[in-house]
Write an enzyme that holds these catalytic residues in place. Structure first.
Site, PDB file in Angstrom:
ATOM      1  N   CYS A 197       0.694  -1.237  -0.107  1.00  0.00           N
ATOM      2  CA  CYS A 197      -0.109   0.104   0.044  1.00  0.00           C
ATOM      3  C   CYS A 197       0.727   1.303  -0.202  1.00  0.00           C
ATOM      4  O   CYS A 197       1.745   1.475  -0.764  1.00  0.00           O
ATOM      5  CB  CYS A 197      -0.963  -0.070   1.222  1.00  0.00           C
ATOM      6  SG  CYS A 197      -2.383   1.080   0.685  1.00  0.00           S
ATOM      7  N   HIS A 205      -3.880  -4.710  -0.462  1.00  0.00           N
ATOM      8  CA  HIS A 205      -3.511  -5.347   0.855  1.00  0.00           C
ATOM      9  C   HIS A 205      -3.414  -6.982   0.778  1.00  0.00           C
ATOM     10  O   HIS A 205      -4.620  -7.456   1.041  1.00  0.00           O
ATOM     11  CB  HIS A 205      -4.336  -4.969   2.096  1.00  0.00           C
ATOM     12  CG  HIS A 205      -4.237  -3.392   2.599  1.00  0.00           C
ATOM     13  ND1 HIS A 205      -3.123  -3.299   3.465  1.00  0.00           N
ATOM     14  CD2 HIS A 205      -4.595  -2.130   2.083  1.00  0.00           C
ATOM     15  CE1 HIS A 205      -3.210  -1.775   3.563  1.00  0.00           C
ATOM     16  NE2 HIS A 205      -3.975  -1.280   2.800  1.00  0.00           N
ATOM     17  N   GLU A 220      -2.640  -9.141   2.821  1.00  0.00           N
ATOM     18  CA  GLU A 220      -3.131  -9.709   4.243  1.00  0.00           C
ATOM     19  C   GLU A 220      -4.729  -9.319   4.393  1.00  0.00           C
ATOM     20  O   GLU A 220      -5.143 -10.240   5.253  1.00  0.00           O
ATOM     21  CB  GLU A 220      -2.137  -9.095   5.401  1.00  0.00           C
ATOM     22  CG  GLU A 220      -2.754  -7.701   5.584  1.00  0.00           C
ATOM     23  CD  GLU A 220      -2.180  -6.438   4.755  1.00  0.00           C
ATOM     24  OE1 GLU A 220      -2.622  -5.190   5.149  1.00  0.00           O
ATOM     25  OE2 GLU A 220      -1.735  -6.695   3.702  1.00  0.00           O
TER      26      GLU A 220
END
Length: 217
Positions: free
Chosen positions: A80, A191, A193
């Protein structure tokens, strides 16, 4: 295998840490350069404004440290804002010099699309990645059911080098570099994750790359 999450006071460290722990990494969240020297790979997270992030990196002397990592064989992943910091500069708030590892500039999304409709900013939500080429470390890519990943950003990389952009997406008709790579340095605008199965796949493949380079060092 030790992954150093570079802590400069800006970033969603918990979610990144948990994702790496699920991949059986030893995770060290630190700004201590002596501790970072012991790592096999590095993750540069980031949430917030580009100028604030660069100021923090500069204050901690981590700007030059990260630039030195790029000259080694150790993998570095920017996520990001962490990816955006790897570029030459950003126009967010004021023109701010970045780390200059990738060629390109960070600029805000256009306010209007081609139909002169107002564009909702930030770009927030799920979009598929389109791959222009497949790096060796992304083996098994063709077996993935979906390439959707989760984006949250108001700025994007512009004037990039085609060979450095591995995968892209689009938003309001604008080309969005999503996954970039230059030698041992990788950037993900989204992202991983928070991106479900495909995000886990990408992160696991990056971790495998760290392991391979560590084994051969």
């Amino acid at each position: 295998m030790k992954i150093g999450v570079i802590d400069y006071g800006m970033g969603n460290l918990y979610s990144v840490e948990q994702a790496l722990l699920r991949l059986e990494c030893e995770v060290f969240i630190t700004s201590d350069k002596n501790e970072l020297d012991q790592m096999d790979g590095y993750l540069l997270p980031g949430v917030g404004a580009f100028p604030d992030a660069m100021n923090r990196l500069n204050e901690l002397g981590l700007d030059e440290y990260i630039q030195e990592i790029a000259k080694t064989n150790k993998p570095l992943l920017g996520i990001c804002l962490g990816m955006q910091l790897l570029y030459e500069d950003s126009t967010e708030n004021s023109l701010t010099k970045g780390l200059g590892i990738f060629i390109g500039n960070i600029e805000k999304f256009e306010d209007l699309d081609s139909q002169q409709h107002q564009v909702r900013i930030p770009h927030m939500g799920w979009n598929p990645l389109s791959f222009t080429h497949q790096p060796e470390w992304l083996d098994g890519l063709e077996k993935e059911d979906s390439t959707h990943v989760y984006f949250v950003h108001s700025y994007l990389a512009q004037n990039t080098r085609q060979h450095e952009v591995v995968a892209s997406s689009t938003y309001a008709g604008q080309f969005v570099p999503g996954l970039v790579q230059k030698e041992n340095v990788t950037g993900m605008q989204f992202h991983p994750e928070k991106s479900g199965p495909f995000g886990k796949y990408l992160l696991s493949k990056w971790v495998q790359q760290v392991q391979k380079r560590s084994d051969h060092s």
